[in-house]
Write a protein that holds these residues in place. Sequence first.
Motif, PDB file in Angstrom:
ATOM      1  N   ASN A  91       0.583  -1.018   0.301  1.00 46.69           N
ATOM      2  CA  ASN A  91      -0.470  -0.132  -0.250  1.00 46.69           C
ATOM      3  C   ASN A  91       0.532   1.198   0.291  1.00 46.69           C
ATOM      4  O   ASN A  91       0.649   1.953   0.182  1.00 46.69           O
ATOM      5  N   GLU A  92       2.205   0.914  -0.398  1.00 49.28           N
ATOM      6  CA  GLU A  92       2.454   2.202  -0.272  1.00 49.28           C
ATOM      7  C   GLU A  92       4.155   2.084  -0.973  1.00 49.28           C
ATOM      8  O   GLU A  92       4.800   1.007  -1.510  1.00 49.28           O
ATOM      9  N   VAL A  93       3.900   2.858  -2.748  1.00 51.26           N
ATOM     10  CA  VAL A  93       4.283   2.660  -3.828  1.00 51.26           C
ATOM     11  C   VAL A  93       5.543   3.669  -3.834  1.00 51.26           C
ATOM     12  O   VAL A  93       4.431   5.273  -4.141  1.00 51.26           O
ATOM     13  N   SER A  94       6.517   4.077  -4.409  1.00 53.40           N
ATOM     14  CA  SER A  94       7.023   4.958  -4.648  1.00 53.40           C
ATOM     15  C   SER A  94       7.415   4.976  -5.912  1.00 53.40           C
ATOM     16  O   SER A  94       7.729   3.696  -6.622  1.00 53.40           O
ATOM     17  N   LEU A  95       7.480   5.947  -6.967  1.00 53.95           N
ATOM     18  CA  LEU A  95       7.195   6.332  -8.363  1.00 53.95           C
ATOM     19  C   LEU A  95       8.162   6.933  -8.613  1.00 53.95           C
ATOM     20  O   LEU A  95       7.983   8.374  -8.553  1.00 53.95           O
ATOM     21  N   PRO A  96       9.328   6.449  -9.096  1.00 57.34           N
ATOM     22  CA  PRO A  96      10.393   7.190  -9.628  1.00 57.34           C
ATOM     23  C   PRO A  96      10.212   8.187 -10.776  1.00 57.34           C
ATOM     24  O   PRO A  96       9.168   7.775 -11.988  1.00 57.34           O
ATOM     25  N   PRO A  97      10.615   9.400 -12.038  1.00 58.11           N
ATOM     26  CA  PRO A  97       9.924   9.804 -12.672  1.00 58.11           C
ATOM     27  C   PRO A  97      10.158   8.428 -14.336  1.00 58.11           C
ATOM     28  O   PRO A  97      10.976   7.386 -14.413  1.00 58.11           O
ATOM     29  N   PHE A  98       9.313   8.777 -14.499  1.00 51.65           N
ATOM     30  CA  PHE A  98       8.822   8.164 -15.577  1.00 51.65           C
ATOM     31  C   PHE A  98       8.961   6.448 -15.132  1.00 51.65           C
ATOM     32  O   PHE A  98       9.170   5.397 -15.934  1.00 51.65           O
ATOM     33  N   SER A  99       8.039   6.017 -13.972  1.00 57.65           N
ATOM     34  CA  SER A  99       8.485   4.461 -14.015  1.00 57.65           C
ATOM     35  C   SER A  99       6.917   4.555 -13.461  1.00 57.65           C
ATOM     36  O   SER A  99       5.805   4.664 -13.768  1.00 57.65           O
ATOM     37  N   VAL A 100       6.312   2.744 -14.156  1.00 61.72           N
ATOM     38  CA  VAL A 100       5.367   1.928 -13.784  1.00 61.72           C
ATOM     39  C   VAL A 100       5.422   0.610 -12.875  1.00 61.72           C
ATOM     40  O   VAL A 100       6.613   0.355 -13.641  1.00 61.72           O
ATOM     41  N   LYS A 101       4.500   0.690 -11.936  1.00 62.00           N
ATOM     42  CA  LYS A 101       4.442   0.136 -10.344  1.00 62.00           C
ATOM     43  C   LYS A 101       3.662  -0.372 -11.248  1.00 62.00           C
ATOM     44  O   LYS A 101       2.651  -0.104 -10.975  1.00 62.00           O
ATOM     45  N   THR A 102       3.292  -1.940 -10.425  1.00 58.38           N
ATOM     46  CA  THR A 102       2.545  -2.737 -10.128  1.00 58.38           C
ATOM     47  C   THR A 102       2.125  -3.624  -8.320  1.00 58.38           C
ATOM     48  O   THR A 102       2.786  -3.902  -7.454  1.00 58.38           O
ATOM     49  N   THR A 103       0.611  -3.137  -8.283  1.00 58.42           N
ATOM     50  CA  THR A 103       0.683  -3.154  -6.179  1.00 58.42           C
ATOM     51  C   THR A 103      -0.281  -3.768  -5.984  1.00 58.42           C
ATOM     52  O   THR A 103      -1.202  -3.327  -7.419  1.00 58.42           O
ATOM     53  N   THR A 104      -0.768  -5.362  -5.581  1.00 58.37           N
ATOM     54  CA  THR A 104      -1.874  -5.688  -5.720  1.00 58.37           C
ATOM     55  C   THR A 104      -2.509  -5.769  -3.389  1.00 58.37           C
ATOM     56  O   THR A 104      -1.174  -6.263  -2.747  1.00 58.37           O
ATOM     57  N   LEU A 105      -4.089  -5.614  -3.662  1.00 53.88           N
ATOM     58  CA  LEU A 105      -4.001  -5.141  -2.503  1.00 53.88           C
ATOM     59  C   LEU A 105      -5.703  -5.893  -2.517  1.00 53.88           C
ATOM     60  O   LEU A 105      -6.116  -6.145  -2.761  1.00 53.88           O
ATOM     61  N   THR A 106      -5.605  -6.529  -1.605  1.00 54.07           N
ATOM     62  CA  THR A 106      -7.155  -7.015  -1.344  1.00 54.07           C
ATOM     63  C   THR A 106      -8.069  -6.349   0.343  1.00 54.07           C
ATOM     64  O   THR A 106      -6.425  -6.190   1.315  1.00 54.07           O
ATOM     65  N   PHE A 107      -8.653  -5.663   0.338  1.00 57.44           N
ATOM     66  CA  PHE A 107      -9.505  -4.623   1.199  1.00 57.44           C
ATOM     67  C   PHE A 107     -10.399  -5.201   2.052  1.00 57.44           C
ATOM     68  O   PHE A 107     -10.881  -6.734   1.721  1.00 57.44           O
ATOM     69  N   ASP A 108     -10.027  -6.236   3.276  1.00 55.57           N
ATOM     70  CA  ASP A 108     -11.363  -6.807   3.964  1.00 55.57           C
ATOM     71  C   ASP A 108     -12.500  -5.713   5.123  1.00 55.57           C
ATOM     72  O   ASP A 108     -13.250  -6.592   5.008  1.00 55.57           O
ATOM     73  N   LYS A 109     -12.119  -4.793   5.043  1.00 55.90           N
ATOM     74  CA  LYS A 109     -13.199  -4.075   5.053  1.00 55.90           C
ATOM     75  C   LYS A 109     -14.485  -2.820   3.973  1.00 55.90           C
ATOM     76  O   LYS A 109     -13.015  -2.386   3.393  1.00 55.90           O
ATOM     77  N   PRO A 110     -15.750  -2.905   4.575  1.00 59.04           N
ATOM     78  CA  PRO A 110     -16.146  -1.660   3.089  1.00 59.04           C
ATOM     79  C   PRO A 110     -15.768   0.381   3.070  1.00 59.04           C
ATOM     80  O   PRO A 110     -15.537  -0.038   4.860  1.00 59.04           O
TER      81      PRO A 110
END
Length: 135
Positions: A91-110
Amino acid sequence: MIIRTLVALALAALAASACATASAAQLPTHIGIRIHYSHFDQTKVDVPMGVPITFTLINDDPIDHEWLIGDEAFHARHRAGTEAVHGDRPNEVSLPPFSVKTTTLTFDKPGPLTFICHFPQHEAYGMVGVVMVKP
Ligand SMILES: [Cu+2]
């Protein structure tokens, strides 16, 4: 002609009710969010609860950004935080210039969670969005 109009109205009503009753299962589990000129291109995203959601985060800017998602207490900590780089937590993603990152999260509360870039002045400039987790 009248019959054709009635059929069209009936179909329209059917489509409208289908939308109104769309279940969480029909919500997307892959979300793309692009950053351009220090703004997120999506600031309101609905996702289903309890299933993995993959976020593809695209930084189109020549400067660093970050994508941190959580509740108010989480963001209060990060506003005062000193971590320059993130990456160990999904849930904490650093994004350098001109970068693409993928992260996957499962949310357990509405309910709503906010994603924010906590680089100095970026939140005030508008780098804020909401993920609404639907039961
Ligand atoms: Cu930023």
